[in-house]
Design an enzyme around this catalytic site. Sequence first.
Site, PDB file in Angstrom:
ATOM      1  N   LYS A   1     -12.969   6.831  -8.250  1.00 48.00           N
ATOM      2  CA  LYS A   1     -12.372   8.138  -8.548  1.00 48.00           C
ATOM      3  C   LYS A   1     -12.944   8.704  -9.847  1.00 48.00           C
ATOM      4  O   LYS A   1     -13.117   9.913  -9.992  1.00 48.00           O
ATOM      5  CB  LYS A   1     -10.851   8.006  -8.656  1.00 48.00           C
TER       6      LYS A   1
ATOM      7  N   HIS B   1       0.847  -1.192   0.000  1.00 49.85           N
ATOM      8  CA  HIS B   1       0.000   0.000   0.000  1.00 49.85           C
ATOM      9  C   HIS B   1       0.877   1.233   0.000  1.00 49.85           C
ATOM     10  O   HIS B   1       1.686   1.410   0.908  1.00 49.85           O
ATOM     11  CB  HIS B   1      -0.887  -0.016   1.251  1.00 49.85           C
TER      12      HIS B   1
END
Length: 933
Positions: free
Chosen positions: A595, A164
Amino acid sequence: MSSTILPTDPDVLPNRADDSAFIEEDTRLRNDIRLLGRILGDTVRDQEGSAVFDLVERIRQTSIRFHRDEDKPARRELEAILDDMSASDTVKIVRAFSYFSHLANIAEDQNNIRQMRAGSTAGSAPRAGMLAKTLAHAREEGIGARELREFFKTALVSPVLTAHPTEVRRKSTMDREMEVAALLDQRERLQLTADEWAQNEEQLRRAVVTLWKTNLLRRTKLTVLDEVANGLSFYDYTFLREVPRLHSALEDQLGGGEGGEAEEELASFLRMGSWIGGDRDGNPFVTAEVLQGTLRLQSARVLRFYLDELHELGSELSLASHLAPITEDVRLLAERSPDHSPHRRHEPYRLAVSGIYARLAATAAKLKIDSVRAPVGEAEIYANVQEFKADLDAIHYSLTKYNAGVIARGRLRQLRRAADCFGFHLASLDMRQNSAVHERTMGELMDAARPTSSYLALDEDERIALLTGELRSARPLTSIFIKYSDETVGELAVLHEAARAHSIYGEAAIPQCIISMTKGVSDLLEVAVLLKEVGLIDPSGRCAINIVPLFETIEDLQACAAIMDRLLAIPEYRRLVDSRGGVQEVMLGYSDSNKDGGFVTSGWELYKAEIGLLDVFEHHGVRLRLFHGRGGSVGRGGGPSYDAIVAQPGGAVNGQIRITEQGEIITSKYSNREVGRNNLEILTAATLEASLLQPRRSAPHHDYLEAMEQLSALAFKAYRGLVYETDGFVDYFWSSTVINEISTLNIGSRPASRKKTRAIEDLRAIPWVFSWAQCRLMLPGWYGFGSAVEAWVAEHPDKGTAFLQSMYQEWPFFRMLLSNMDMVLSKSSIAIASRYADLVPDEELRHKIFGRIRIEWHASVDSLLAIMGHERLLQGNPLLERSIRHRFPYLDPLNHVQVQLLREHRTHDPDEQVLRGIQLTINGISAGLRNSG
């Protein structure tokens, strides 16, 4: 003054008088938090002085007033306190609040474990998400043990760990926090004497002081192999032992034999996957050498585990030959053992195990892996894991045959299952690369082979014709006499390394090649040609690796069914699918679609994409396996795994599912063995429920589908209108969030943006969501919903809110969507977000955009509560409601300090201490929210 950093305000922690059990549990949790808060308070006072401790308390109390009432005097008072703080005091304050968030999380996790145990020991009815509950449901539906065992023969449940780019946990702090958790657990489980109780608290104090003296932040940036090593720690914590145990428990529950033994062994279905070290999309540091190093580290971890277990097993199997007969296979294993000690001459099982140990140690040595203990002598290596498993099976069969089955069901049972689940590779490593890179690589290879043509100038039909021709051709496309670009050389090197890995560790080591940003059929055919070039597709058309498209944007999700329909109709590609058992995997991306189109539209287009893919695959007679690229936050598809899986369209799971476990939540889900086991059980139960029980339910009402389509269109318009069509939004985003400062954190090996621009389109979805979480708006998890509902109700006065309430009650997908939004909105704070908005220098822009966001936030909260029939957020989730009340008095101050530091950082000369303070607040806020992006 007491040294307790603890919420005491009654408005912060109200009791629930209507639920005595909840109150009792809440009291125990608060006692743990009070204990840790007192120890932390003492530590702050002892290490930094009373003035710093008193400052912490002033900030906390003022922050509570501001949070509760949006109190303007409290806001001014808070700003005055923060303005007066020195840089060094600021860092100390941030560390205090950050560590309290970490400690409160530990107490909360231990309380959850306590509740799981209490339910089990009290014989309470199993909860949704527990295998016992799902198996009981199956029995009610007339599905017996035999049918369930047949189901698991082809089932696959695969959690895939990812790194991540905004993972903020250090292993050093995690280790100390696990020590604190173990000590809390000890207080709960053991009947301690007064001396032991005092000793336990002394150990807790030692651990907390060590934490205080330990850097929260990394001093250097992580390498990819650092990320690999971090990921492997969870195998030690949880996976290596709990994956086999889960299989054993399920096997016993499905058994009907005497003593609870299974009638037949359950097929292994739980397989770990990983992207760490194989994900090249946007990460130039993942090279062939890194891929090789990753596989070696993984193999070393699992082989050392096997060797340790064999050592213990050898100690346990002290059965004497005159007391325990053996089979011929065990006799041969004992004879081949290099152990010639006279003390073990009449202990054939020990001899057999020492021989297995010697062979495995020789295998590890060939892979340049040091074994923990030297073998008793030299032995032949294992050619593959099947040979290792066969030897273990021989011991199992002999013990079972000669009335020692109870011994076989101990350590040997778990080791055999581990070997079946983990092999010599530990976890299946996916390769991933962007379709644009494959396109450039193929263009260079094609143009070098055909100097008169230009591959990149071809349209889709022309590319498909050319690529299918290459798949039919036996000749190689590359030449050692041609000098290719560094990018092409690197791509080919990675694929060659994958082929080499197959020969060393087996095909399960790298079973998938994922194509991010898949736009068309040629994207998959390009990868097929590249695989053929390195020998991963052989001349007979057998493909040694799954070619997996990843559909990420709204447009791509809408096109994915048509793309796969055309692809599966191409004979050259269909032959590859048939060679993989007639299974085609498709990955769906939750992050970029969110997004791109917002939370509501992303969720709906993903749902529709699955329905479209199911129809196409049924038409072609190919089995669809879906790989869900879910993030930790709701803005990237996160939320409760069980609810997400059972809310899939009927038939979408069909016994097989792969799902990403994102770096920012791996720690909370898998660092504790009991919690990890529970999460693995949830994935298994949900897969079983969705596969065998969900198809029997009726499809969603047509009116619900139509309403969802309309809501999605309205939400999409609102979201795109703000994010992509409002002048100045990009400037607002970069000024009002920590997106700039995130790039300075040493928290990941991958850049935050795909390109060096400020455009939202080029920003990775993870830092996009992370930034909105830090400023407490959580915008990607709700924006557009409120205005969509208001517009829809206005357009459908005959149906109104009552119709949407019916959708919520009757349709699992819509219920999950709203439940996740409820969680996100509860963690947001418009009051705190307004302070971040003040960082935008253009006052007109600030009021224009934040004003729209504020209106939409209130509309979304009002619409959500109206549809759910609730009076407040999280009314239906008291556990999370309590969790937030416990943590937010320590989270909010971190936001206030972060705003102050951001203002100072951006208006003054660079100051290392200020930047460090910002980084610490990012860490602390992430811990307080319990998900980061």
